[in-house]
Design an enzyme around this catalytic site. Sequence first.
Site, PDB file in Angstrom:
ATOM      1  N   LYS A 152       6.782  -7.285  -9.850  1.00 34.62           N
ATOM      2  CA  LYS A 152       7.914  -7.138  -9.063  1.00 34.62           C
ATOM      3  C   LYS A 152       9.070  -8.087  -8.766  1.00 34.62           C
ATOM      4  O   LYS A 152      10.155  -7.648  -8.373  1.00 34.62           O
ATOM      5  CB  LYS A 152       7.359  -6.656  -7.793  1.00 34.62           C
ATOM      6  N   ASP A 155       9.489   1.355  -2.100  1.00 32.27           N
ATOM      7  CA  ASP A 155       8.388   1.110  -1.161  1.00 32.27           C
ATOM      8  C   ASP A 155       9.005   1.314   0.074  1.00 32.27           C
ATOM      9  O   ASP A 155       8.027   1.482   1.038  1.00 32.27           O
ATOM     10  CB  ASP A 155       7.658  -0.353  -1.533  1.00 32.27           C
TER      11      ASP A 155
HETATM   12  P1  NAP Z   1      -1.440  -8.714  -1.685  1.00 28.14           P
HETATM   13  O1  NAP Z   1       0.004  -9.195  -1.630  1.00 28.14           O
HETATM   14  O2  NAP Z   1      -2.493  -9.490  -2.415  1.00 28.14           O
HETATM   15  O3  NAP Z   1      -2.043  -9.097  -0.072  1.00 28.14           O
HETATM   16  C1  NAP Z   1      -3.354  -8.600   0.319  1.00 28.14           C
HETATM   17  C2  NAP Z   1      -3.222  -8.681   1.989  1.00 28.14           C
HETATM   18  O4  NAP Z   1      -4.711  -8.283   2.267  1.00 28.14           O
HETATM   19  C3  NAP Z   1      -2.862 -10.317   2.319  1.00 28.14           C
HETATM   20  O5  NAP Z   1      -2.430 -10.127   3.615  1.00 28.14           O
HETATM   21  C4  NAP Z   1      -4.471 -10.694   2.387  1.00 28.14           C
HETATM   22  O6  NAP Z   1      -4.692 -11.647   3.324  1.00 28.14           O
HETATM   23  C5  NAP Z   1      -5.007  -9.308   2.892  1.00 28.14           C
HETATM   24  N1  NAP Z   1      -6.634  -9.551   2.581  1.00 28.14           N
HETATM   25  C6  NAP Z   1      -7.262  -9.383   1.455  1.00 28.14           C
HETATM   26  N2  NAP Z   1      -8.649  -9.453   1.495  1.00 28.14           N
HETATM   27  C7  NAP Z   1      -8.889  -9.480   2.888  1.00 28.14           C
HETATM   28  C8  NAP Z   1     -10.110  -9.788   3.701  1.00 28.14           C
HETATM   29  N3  NAP Z   1     -11.236  -9.666   3.165  1.00 28.14           N
HETATM   30  N4  NAP Z   1      -9.969  -9.753   5.100  1.00 28.14           N
HETATM   31  C9  NAP Z   1      -8.729  -9.834   5.545  1.00 28.14           C
HETATM   32  N5  NAP Z   1      -7.554  -9.752   4.957  1.00 28.14           N
HETATM   33  C10 NAP Z   1      -7.691  -9.585   3.648  1.00 28.14           C
HETATM   34  O7  NAP Z   1      -1.476  -7.153  -1.998  1.00 28.14           O
HETATM   35  P2  NAP Z   1      -0.383  -6.110  -1.515  1.00 28.14           P
HETATM   36  O8  NAP Z   1       0.565  -5.628  -2.648  1.00 28.14           O
HETATM   37  O9  NAP Z   1       0.215  -6.448  -0.292  1.00 28.14           O
HETATM   38  O10 NAP Z   1      -1.261  -4.686  -1.188  1.00 28.14           O
HETATM   39  C11 NAP Z   1      -2.159  -4.749  -0.004  1.00 28.14           C
HETATM   40  C12 NAP Z   1      -2.844  -3.292   0.102  1.00 28.14           C
HETATM   41  O11 NAP Z   1      -1.981  -2.393   0.290  1.00 28.14           O
HETATM   42  C13 NAP Z   1      -3.622  -3.102  -1.146  1.00 28.14           C
HETATM   43  O12 NAP Z   1      -4.770  -2.305  -0.863  1.00 28.14           O
HETATM   44  C14 NAP Z   1      -2.828  -1.862  -1.799  1.00 28.14           C
HETATM   45  O13 NAP Z   1      -3.388  -0.849  -2.534  1.00 28.14           O
HETATM   46  C15 NAP Z   1      -2.084  -1.402  -0.624  1.00 28.14           C
HETATM   47  N6  NAP Z   1      -0.752  -0.773  -0.778  1.00 28.14           N
HETATM   48  C16 NAP Z   1      -0.687   0.623  -0.973  1.00 28.14           C
HETATM   49  C17 NAP Z   1       0.716   1.134  -1.202  1.00 28.14           C
HETATM   50  C18 NAP Z   1       0.744   2.721  -1.196  1.00 28.14           C
HETATM   51  O14 NAP Z   1       1.745   3.159  -1.902  1.00 28.14           O
HETATM   52  N7  NAP Z   1      -0.037   3.275  -0.397  1.00 28.14           N
HETATM   53  C19 NAP Z   1       1.657   0.593  -1.702  1.00 28.14           C
HETATM   54  C20 NAP Z   1       1.445  -1.087  -1.747  1.00 28.14           C
HETATM   55  C21 NAP Z   1      -0.045  -1.664  -1.253  1.00 28.14           C
HETATM   56  P3  NAP Z   1      -4.465 -13.279   3.031  1.00 28.14           P
HETATM   57  O15 NAP Z   1      -3.110 -13.550   2.851  1.00 28.14           O
HETATM   58  O16 NAP Z   1      -5.412 -14.027   3.794  1.00 28.14           O
HETATM   59  O17 NAP Z   1      -5.317 -13.393   1.516  1.00 28.14           O
END
Ligand code: NAP
Length: 495
Positions: free
Chosen positions: A279, A315
Amino acid sequence: MICVPIVAPSQERMEREIQFATPLADILELRMDYAPEADLAALIEKRRKPVIVTCRPEREGGQFKGEESARLAVLQRAIDLGADYVDVELDSVAKLRRGSRTRMIVSRHDFQRVPENLPELHRELVAAGADVAKIACMATSILDNLRIFRLLQSTKHPTIALCMGEAGTISRILGRKYGVFLTFGSVARGKESAPGQVGAAQLRDMYRYKQIGRATAVYGVIANPVGHSMSPAIHNAAFAALNMDAVYLPLKVECDPAEFVRAFRELGVLGYSVTIPHKEGVMAALDELSPLAKRIGAVNTIVYRKAKLHGTNTDVPAAIGALEEAVAGGKKAVAEMERSPLAGRRVLLLGAGGAARAVAHGLIEKGADVTVSNRTHDRAVALAGEVGCRALEVSALASAAVDVVVNTTSVGMYPNVHATPLPKEALRKGMVVFDAVYNPMETRLLREAREAGCRTVGGIRWFVSQAALQFELWTGRPAPRQVMERVVKERLEGK
Ligand code: NAP
């Protein structure tokens, strides 16, 4: 044409596979190297679709392990029996006697790379007497597909040219736009005769392969990995629902995404979705950026308009739109309000990754009172500093007084479905709880929120909405949201 290869170790198994494959195929490829003992005469005699007979030696990626003379004898017999096509390697074609009914596919396979001298190799195949020239070579980069498309465009001679491997999958779909003679599609998963082959049913139903032509508009998702992406299924279903001449491809981009976008300009791709991890990297190749994309530093949508590539982000409006509707109690209620229903609301944002950043910027713009909390507190502090809001330690979550909770962590996502990012005690009746996670459709957080009397919004809503907004930007037409949502749900339910 879709050609389904029959790769089975015995006559009986071949016949069973032929039964499954016949309705899917325009033509079948009998891979005799997998079953050299099978009764070729019976297979040809009983065919209900035209057949290609192939007996590939190991040196060209096949299974035939016997003497070369025995292998050539199988092919000669196929010609003598009047098979519709025989596929013979370039170095063997001179050793076969031609027949009047059988057309010769003269082929060359390279399992290492795309040869430097593609046009020259193609000329050699034609000069060797190929009724159909075939080149199948391994893509080491998605950019290799461009060379195959150029070759196809440069010749009127019937030609099968394709890239193998995951990086080459798009050549098996888009080759038709450039005039490929046929593509190979497997009868079922695990039955691929070469790496990167797409299922025949998927080619027919999802990609509407046979409707692809010179004028077909091309779209795709830039990602790495891309195999899990639901975007091809939902966008292709949307194009089909509106009967549009368009196809949407999975683009596994392992190289610099900006380099990819620049190189693929020659194909005239009209729009891209962009997802993890590209992105940010893709922005360097774009001619224009929307103010929103600039502000959050992330593009999830590229639109080709007036010879320019324009980057934007759906988004943010998709997430914020879903939240506004949930807070106000529907789309109509939002439209009737003078200011955003999120203005002044206390919103707890869980997470500090890419999704959190997008939502945080959108919430602040709407005047919400935002608090960010994240496992790695420093990241929450950094995000809070960037957008101008508070950060809260995870240990203080249970006592946070808020109106809206937005989970953008991956906690609760399959397979860790018993995990939740927020203790149940923090949930109170009347709150709005939004979970970005969409697999499972109802996460533990959403279930507990529902049980506590909260209004809940699942990640599917966000996912479908960002895709629908992309579709509308690309096509200027209202997206068939119900179709798109149905496809996502079917996928998640494993249908
Ligand atoms: P990302 O940039 O990798 O961020 C992941 C986030 O989750 C970080 O804040 C991370 O915390 C936290 N995390 C991961 N494992 C954890 C755990 N075991 N305990 C506590 N916190 C944890 O990913 P992202 O792109 O933001 O996406 C995050 C989620 O949103 C995913 O599940 C994705 O599928 C979903 N999403 C959905 C949509 C939709 O259209 N519905 C769109 C975008 C994203 P740390 O900073 O401590 O690592």
